[in-house]
Design a protein around this motif. Structure first.
Motif, PDB file in Angstrom:
ATOM      1  N   PHE A 102      85.151 -51.378  19.987  1.00 41.61           N
ATOM      2  CA  PHE A 102      85.977 -50.792  18.933  1.00 41.61           C
ATOM      3  C   PHE A 102      86.456 -49.420  19.362  1.00 41.61           C
ATOM      4  CE2 PHE A 102      83.964 -53.906  16.124  1.00 41.61           C
ATOM      5  CZ  PHE A 102      85.007 -54.225  15.275  1.00 41.61           C
ATOM      6  N   SER A 103      87.615 -49.036  18.864  1.00 44.43           N
ATOM      7  CA  SER A 103      88.071 -47.662  19.032  1.00 44.43           C
ATOM      8  C   SER A 103      87.160 -46.770  18.194  1.00 44.43           C
ATOM      9  CB  SER A 103      89.504 -47.534  18.521  1.00 44.43           C
ATOM     10  OG  SER A 103      89.506 -47.644  17.104  1.00 44.43           O
ATOM     11  N   SER A 104      87.413 -45.463  18.223  1.00 36.45           N
ATOM     12  CA  SER A 104      86.668 -44.612  17.310  1.00 36.45           C
ATOM     13  C   SER A 104      87.127 -44.926  15.885  1.00 36.45           C
ATOM     14  CB  SER A 104      86.908 -43.144  17.653  1.00 36.45           C
ATOM     15  OG  SER A 104      88.294 -42.894  17.738  1.00 36.45           O
ATOM     16  N   LYS A 105      86.390 -44.391  14.906  1.00 31.39           N
ATOM     17  CA  LYS A 105      86.620 -44.746  13.508  1.00 31.39           C
ATOM     18  C   LYS A 105      88.030 -44.391  13.025  1.00 31.39           C
ATOM     19  CE  LYS A 105      84.968 -42.867   9.124  1.00 31.39           C
ATOM     20  NZ  LYS A 105      83.976 -41.956   8.535  1.00 31.39           N
ATOM     21  N   LEU A 106      88.637 -45.320  12.287  1.00 32.02           N
ATOM     22  CA  LEU A 106      89.947 -45.060  11.693  1.00 32.02           C
ATOM     23  C   LEU A 106      89.820 -44.555  10.257  1.00 32.02           C
ATOM     24  CD1 LEU A 106      92.419 -47.932  12.657  1.00 32.02           C
ATOM     25  CD2 LEU A 106      92.555 -45.533  13.285  1.00 32.02           C
ATOM     26  N   TYR A 107      88.870 -45.144   9.508  1.00 33.63           N
ATOM     27  CA  TYR A 107      88.615 -44.696   8.132  1.00 33.63           C
ATOM     28  C   TYR A 107      87.336 -45.346   7.631  1.00 33.63           C
ATOM     29  CZ  TYR A 107      91.352 -48.998   7.614  1.00 33.63           C
ATOM     30  OH  TYR A 107      91.844 -50.255   7.763  1.00 33.63           O
ATOM     31  N   GLY A 108      86.816 -44.808   6.530  1.00 34.60           N
ATOM     32  CA  GLY A 108      85.569 -45.339   5.974  1.00 34.60           C
ATOM     33  C   GLY A 108      85.823 -46.608   5.172  1.00 34.60           C
ATOM     34  N   THR A 109      84.819 -47.495   5.098  1.00 34.73           N
ATOM     35  CA  THR A 109      85.009 -48.764   4.398  1.00 34.73           C
ATOM     36  C   THR A 109      83.791 -49.179   3.572  1.00 34.73           C
ATOM     37  OG1 THR A 109      84.224 -49.889   6.366  1.00 34.73           O
ATOM     38  CG2 THR A 109      86.613 -49.805   6.044  1.00 34.73           C
ATOM     39  N   PRO A 110      83.453 -48.396   2.541  1.00 38.68           N
ATOM     40  CA  PRO A 110      82.350 -48.840   1.702  1.00 38.68           C
ATOM     41  C   PRO A 110      82.785 -50.056   0.868  1.00 38.68           C
ATOM     42  CG  PRO A 110      83.394 -46.935   0.719  1.00 38.68           C
ATOM     43  CD  PRO A 110      84.055 -47.146   2.055  1.00 38.68           C
ATOM     44  N   ALA A 111      81.817 -50.868   0.450  1.00 42.02           N
ATOM     45  CA  ALA A 111      82.132 -52.028  -0.389  1.00 42.02           C
ATOM     46  C   ALA A 111      81.665 -51.757  -1.815  1.00 42.02           C
ATOM     47  CB  ALA A 111      81.444 -53.267   0.157  1.00 42.02           C
ATOM     48  N   ARG A 112      82.267 -52.452  -2.788  1.00 38.00           N
ATOM     49  CA  ARG A 112      81.908 -52.208  -4.174  1.00 38.00           C
ATOM     50  C   ARG A 112      82.204 -53.436  -5.022  1.00 38.00           C
ATOM     51  NH1 ARG A 112      83.789 -46.743  -7.393  1.00 38.00           N
ATOM     52  NH2 ARG A 112      82.146 -46.799  -8.950  1.00 38.00           N
ATOM     53  N   LEU A 113      81.398 -53.600  -6.072  1.00 39.51           N
ATOM     54  CA  LEU A 113      81.587 -54.735  -6.972  1.00 39.51           C
ATOM     55  C   LEU A 113      82.708 -54.456  -7.962  1.00 39.51           C
ATOM     56  CD1 LEU A 113      77.861 -55.455  -7.803  1.00 39.51           C
ATOM     57  CD2 LEU A 113      79.407 -57.144  -6.831  1.00 39.51           C
ATOM     58  N   VAL A 114      83.473 -55.482  -8.285  1.00 40.16           N
ATOM     59  CA  VAL A 114      84.476 -55.404  -9.342  1.00 40.16           C
ATOM     60  C   VAL A 114      84.121 -56.434 -10.408  1.00 40.16           C
ATOM     61  CG1 VAL A 114      86.884 -55.860  -9.924  1.00 40.16           C
ATOM     62  CG2 VAL A 114      86.336 -54.562  -7.877  1.00 40.16           C
ATOM     63  N   THR A 115      84.119 -55.991 -11.671  1.00 32.22           N
ATOM     64  CA  THR A 115      83.827 -56.907 -12.775  1.00 32.22           C
ATOM     65  C   THR A 115      84.833 -56.680 -13.902  1.00 32.22           C
ATOM     66  OG1 THR A 115      82.420 -55.302 -13.878  1.00 32.22           O
ATOM     67  CG2 THR A 115      81.330 -56.822 -12.353  1.00 32.22           C
ATOM     68  N   ALA A 116      84.765 -57.529 -14.907  1.00 28.86           N
ATOM     69  CA  ALA A 116      85.572 -57.311 -16.102  1.00 28.86           C
ATOM     70  C   ALA A 116      85.098 -56.027 -16.771  1.00 28.86           C
ATOM     71  CB  ALA A 116      85.428 -58.489 -17.051  1.00 28.86           C
ATOM     72  N   LYS A 117      86.007 -55.339 -17.498  1.00 31.32           N
ATOM     73  CA  LYS A 117      85.635 -54.105 -18.173  1.00 31.32           C
ATOM     74  C   LYS A 117      84.538 -54.388 -19.184  1.00 31.32           C
ATOM     75  CE  LYS A 117      89.596 -51.174 -17.549  1.00 31.32           C
ATOM     76  NZ  LYS A 117      90.989 -50.952 -17.888  1.00 31.32           N
ATOM     77  N   GLY A 118      83.576 -53.510 -19.234  1.00 30.51           N
ATOM     78  CA  GLY A 118      82.492 -53.692 -20.188  1.00 30.51           C
ATOM     79  C   GLY A 118      81.295 -54.422 -19.601  1.00 30.51           C
ATOM     80  N   VAL A 119      81.479 -55.065 -18.464  1.00 31.93           N
ATOM     81  CA  VAL A 119      80.346 -55.720 -17.801  1.00 31.93           C
ATOM     82  C   VAL A 119      79.805 -54.740 -16.767  1.00 31.93           C
ATOM     83  CG1 VAL A 119      79.592 -57.642 -16.371  1.00 31.93           C
ATOM     84  CG2 VAL A 119      81.411 -57.976 -18.053  1.00 31.93           C
ATOM     85  N   ASP A 120      78.575 -54.297 -16.958  1.00 23.84           N
ATOM     86  CA  ASP A 120      78.053 -53.333 -16.005  1.00 23.84           C
ATOM     87  C   ASP A 120      76.916 -53.936 -15.203  1.00 23.84           C
ATOM     88  OD1 ASP A 120      79.623 -50.925 -16.244  1.00 23.84           O
ATOM     89  OD2 ASP A 120      78.982 -50.989 -18.348  1.00 23.84           O
TER      90      ASP A 120
END
Lengths: 257, 237
Positions: A102-120
């Motif tokens: 790989f080249s050096s880092k281009l940008y950060g890539t954290p992952a995250r959950l997406v849910t319907a509003k109100g569902v936590d």
């Protein structure tokens, strides 16, 4: 007559190939991952990765052509020399580093959950147990979800593309979708279709799975190309070009720590 | 290769540890869709050859729709499209049915194979020897008896070679199931590909599995053709 022309043709061909001495680099991309790579209605490619890729090509004085491919076909294509580099929001992970460079880092890539509003929910097996979570085949999010959650009673459903994950989240077939946080924000939450949805829980940043960020995938043997690209990335970060391109897409620091 | 087989062999064959995957899923899709498609296609093929327009025309339309569009498109409509319609969401039964990737895939496969099988059987019914039908009528056979004892047994037997083709094509068609998130053989091959980055091995194993299933299916049909189509073979040799 024909024989007389031959040297002329050879000369012409040689001359033209000499004048185009810049090397041609084929960049592989899966164009379904806004805002990093998208296909515009007129068929052209756009996005943060596309802009970065074109800027890097300009700096290393190479002629670049973009080649579209399935995401899980990118690394095999690179190894089979059908493409020369991967510029497709690919995270630099230990597993992938065994196969490619790989080249050096281009940008950060954290992952995250997406849910319907109100569902936590929290990104933990305990919080997600019994729920259906959609992931995109071949991504770091899929590997993480399968190894960390599927073994503990979370129903992980894999899709052929990220768009199909969103479609089924909207449809209600899924309780949550798990993917790159920035891509989800831009490609889904900020669009009309994503109005009823939100991020749920904190970002997941486990380096074993998500690596240090996204980079340009290269063949391990192409050390010269890697050196040139790394240099171009460093120069872009240095002279403000990177920030200028990034500000077109993001109102926060996408490069990260 | 051996490492891959050790690690993923079980997922290729029947389970990834959490659910059914691979060959088990592919065979389930194949058997269920063929079975139901076969049963429905028998009355449809009779209707298709009927001289009465209000019987034959709807079947013609059905078969034109499902043979005239790619199975992939049908699957996308059933899985991604139908579930977004309001009347489907409002109905308890329909929303339960179309929520499942398995049911959507099975529905598409059943209707697709049913359309092709109907045409195969209808062709065989049309080619039934007129003399046999006249003889049956001369003996006072009722229409029901004519179909159940003369036309259908003979037409189904004569359809076997082309029906065996349809069965193999259906086996291939099941590889589209992953579109609807159903983890068939090809889905496991893609998993292996993205985990090992060895597409030749990942898809090669899948190809070999499909070849083995085809071989079994072909030899089953060869055996049954020997038995059921004996009357069509030349007497000498």
């Amino acid at each position: 007559m024909k024989l007389k022309l031959l040297p002329l043709i050879i000369a012409a061909v040689t001359a033209s190939s000499l004048s185009h001495a810049t090397e041609t680099i084929r960049l592989g991309v899966e164009p379904g991952y806004a805002p990093f790579e998208i296909k515009k209605p007129d068929g052209t490619l756009a996005g943060f990765d596309i802009d970065l890729g074109n800027e890097i090509c300009k700096r290393i004085e190479a002629q670049c052509t973009w080649v579209e491919s399935d995401f899980d076909g990118l690394i095999p294509s690179l190894k089979a020399k059908k493409i020369d580099a991967i510029v497709s929001a690919m995270s630099i992970t230990p597993a992938r580093l065994k196969e490619i460079a790989f080249s050096s880092k281009l940008y950060g890539t954290p992952a995250r959950l997406v849910t319907a509003k109100g569902v936590d929910v929290e990104p933990t097996a305990a919080s997600l147990a019994g729920k259906r979570i959609g992931v995109f085949q071949g991504t770091t999010a899929e590997t993480y979800a399968k190894e960390q959650w599927a073994t503990k009673g979370v129903d992980i459903v894999t899709y052929q593309s990220q768009d199909l994950v969103y479609a089924d989240l909207v449809n209600g077939r899924l309780d949550a979708a798990f993917q790159d946080a920035v891509a989800a924000d831009d490609g889904f939450l900020k669009r009309p279709v994503g109005k009823r949805f939100q991020f749920s829980g904190p970002e997941v940043n486990d380096e074993t799975y998500f690596g240090v960020g996204a980079g340009i995938g290269l063949r391990q043997s192409d050390t010269e190309l890697k050196a040139k690209i790394d240099q171009a990335i460093a120069a872009m970060l240095d002279d403000g070009t990177y920030d200028k391109i990034a500000s077109k897409y993001f109102n926060f620091d996408i490069y990260g720590k | 290769m051996i490492e891959t087989l050790q690690q993923y062999g079980q997922a290729y064959l029947w389970t990834d540890g959490f659910r059914f995957t691979g060959v088990a899923v592919t065979l389930m899709l194949l058997v269920v869709s063929l079975l139901i498609g076969f049963i429905i296609s028998i009355p449809l093929s009779i209707a298709r050859t009927s001289s009465k327009k209000y019987f034959s025309y709807p079947v013609w339309l059905f078969s034109y729709l499902f043979r005239g569009t790619p199975l992939y498109v049908q699957l996308l409509i059933f899985y991604s499209g139908v579930y977004t319609l309001d009347f489907v969401r409002d109905s308890d039964f329909l929303s339960w049915f179309f929520r499942s990737g398995y049911y959507c895939t099975l529905l598409a496969l059943i209707l697709n194979t049913c359309a092709y099988t109907t045409e195969i059987f209808a062709g065989a019914i049309r080619e039934t020897d007129k003399g046999e039908i006249e003889a049956a009528k001369a003996y006072g056979f009722s229409n029901w008896k004519l179909y159940t004892q003369i036309i259908m047994p003979s037409a189904l037997r004569r359809s076997m070679p082309s029906y065996s083709n349809e069965v193999i094509l259906m086996l291939h068609a099941t590889s589209l199931a992953f579109t609807a998130t159903v983890p068939d053989i090809l889905k496991i091959a893609r998993d292996v590909n993205s985990a090992t980055y060895q597409p030749f091995i990942a898809f090669g194993i899948a190809a070999i599995i499909y070849l083995i299933i085809s071989l079994v299916l072909v030899s089953l049909f060869r055996q049954s053709e020997k038995k059921w189509l004996k009357h069509l073979q030349p007497l000498s040799n």
